[in-house]
Design an enzyme around this catalytic site. Structure first.
Site, PDB file in Angstrom:
ATOM      1  N   LYS A   8       0.771  -1.319   0.201  1.00 22.86           N
ATOM      2  CA  LYS A   8      -0.110  -0.023  -0.058  1.00 22.86           C
ATOM      3  C   LYS A   8       0.915   1.224  -0.040  1.00 22.86           C
ATOM      4  CE  LYS A   8       0.922   1.338   4.489  1.00 22.86           C
ATOM      5  NZ  LYS A   8       1.778   2.367   4.785  1.00 22.86           N
ATOM      6  N   GLY A 104       7.649   1.452   4.700  1.00 23.84           N
ATOM      7  CA  GLY A 104       6.319   2.184   4.401  1.00 23.84           C
ATOM      8  C   GLY A 104       5.312   1.640   3.694  1.00 23.84           C
ATOM      9  N   LEU A 105       5.737   0.384   2.714  1.00 23.01           N
ATOM     10  CA  LEU A 105       4.866   0.010   1.997  1.00 23.01           C
ATOM     11  C   LEU A 105       3.878  -1.092   2.496  1.00 23.01           C
ATOM     12  CD1 LEU A 105       7.083  -0.456  -1.127  1.00 23.01           C
ATOM     13  CD2 LEU A 105       5.302   1.358  -0.749  1.00 23.01           C
ATOM     14  N   GLY A 107       4.305  -4.149   3.663  1.00 18.68           N
ATOM     15  CA  GLY A 107       4.706  -5.605   3.585  1.00 18.68           C
ATOM     16  C   GLY A 107       4.315  -6.749   4.489  1.00 18.68           C
ATOM     17  N   SER A 109       2.038  -6.302   6.763  1.00 20.28           N
ATOM     18  CA  SER A 109       0.748  -6.065   6.932  1.00 20.28           C
ATOM     19  C   SER A 109      -0.098  -6.878   5.804  1.00 20.28           C
ATOM     20  CB  SER A 109       0.154  -4.600   7.052  1.00 20.28           C
ATOM     21  OG  SER A 109       0.741  -4.056   8.110  1.00 20.28           O
ATOM     22  N   ASP A 142      -1.768  -1.591  10.216  1.00 19.47           N
ATOM     23  CA  ASP A 142      -2.073  -1.523   8.638  1.00 19.47           C
ATOM     24  C   ASP A 142      -3.071  -2.481   8.162  1.00 19.47           C
ATOM     25  OD1 ASP A 142      -1.113   0.918   8.049  1.00 19.47           O
ATOM     26  OD2 ASP A 142       0.960   0.148   7.938  1.00 19.47           O
TER      27      ASP A 142
END
Ligand code: C5P
Length: 298
Positions: A8, A104-105, A107, A109, A142
């Site tokens: 995300k 921060g992507l 991963g 989650s 997340d």
């Protein structure tokens, strides 16, 4: 069963202040992207989930940064779902990682959310996406947003999620992106601790602007509306993040923002061709780049 676990980005991330539980209240528009881990879920005869993790060919994934299985969010997701539904956690989980860690992507989650969605089918549980998101809140901040899928407004610690667009909304076009990995591992707790940008309440204009621009596929409008309160703190802690942002701007991306608590920086581009031009211009920068696009619908 093989399923994708989409990463995300946060198109907006407003930090509204400290909570007594040590977390922060957030107001954030979260969007899945085309970069994904692959997860294979199989029935096993064991009474506990087993886990294997490999890196996809050429992916910037440092497997030494993956913690032990008992701390892995995918395993935790299987255990929480099994407990909530009184099912035996008899599953083997194989993850092929493509999403960089500490990026921060989301991963970890993403893997957890995909395990919830996959086991819901494998175990015939019949839970809705919203029910899976509610269970996901016990796994990580997340996870609810990624379990719900599509463009999501995330509130509270991350446990309150709602679709950004109504279910039958005609169509929200995907937006092309260039993701840049600044090559540093960003610590989420450290970034939240260093952050001095907190608000008393969220700014309704930020949400209105991003929603309207996304619906219209207006890349310039989305770029103007994007905002991340954690970016200043992350840049101060990890100067490579600022350098990656500058390089992406200089290479011609329309709008540039750090995702989540970093370190990944993304740039919006007008088309896949424009994205390839930006990637080509970054070739000598030393930064790893990936062409991707947003996935606004489930
Ligand atoms: O829930 P998760 O494990 O993803 O959170 C990691 C860390 O990020 C927390 O320990 C906390 O320091 C920070 N965090 C926060 N407020 C949030 C989400 C995460 O302070 N809403």
């Amino acid at each position: 069963m093989k399923i994708p676990a989409r990463a995300k980005i946060n198109l907006t991330l407003e930090v509204l202040g400290d909570r007594p539980d040590g977390y922060h209240d957030l107001h954030s528009v979260v969007m899945p992207v085309s970069v994904a881990d692959s997860i294979v879920l199989e029935h096993s005869d064991s009474s506990a989930p087993s886990l294997s993790v490999t890196a996809a060919d050429g992916a910037p994934v440092d497997l030494s940064k993956i913690g032990p299985p008992e701390k892995n969010l995918a395993v935790k997701a299987a255990l929480v779902l099994a407990a909530e539904t009184q099912h035996r956690p008899d599953v083997s989980i194989s993850i092929e990682k493509r999403i960089p860690l500490g990026g921060g992507l989301g991963g970890g989650s993403a893997d957890a959310a995909a395990v919830l969605v996959g086991l819901n089918a494998l175990w015939n549980l019949g839970l809705t996406r919203l029910e899976l998101a509610t269970i996901g809140a016990f796994v990580g901040s997340d996870v609810p947003a990624l379990a719900l899928g599509g463009a999501v407004l995330m509130e509270g610690r991350g446990e309150r999620v709602s679709p950004l667009f109504p279910p039958n909304f005609v169509s929200v076009p995907p937006i092309d992106l260039v993701l840049v990995n600044p090559g540093v591992f960003s610590s989420t707790p450290a970034v939240f601790k260093a952050n001095r940008n907190t608000r008393l309440t969220n700014d309704a204009r930020i949400l209105d602007n991003i929603r309207q621009s996304l619906a219209a596929g207006d890349v310039e409008g989305v770029s103007r509306a994007m905002d991340n309160d954690l970016a200043d703190a992350a840049r101060t802690l990890y100067p490579e993040i600022g350098r990656a942002e500058d390089a992406l701007k200089a290479a011609g991306a329309v709008g540039v923002l750090m995702s989540g608590s970093g370190a990944t920086v993304f740039g919006l581009v007008r088309s896949p061709e424009h994205g390839r031009e930006v990637v080509d211009r970054l070739a000598g920068s030393g930064f790893k780049t990936v062409l991707a696009h947003t996935c606004p619908v489930v």
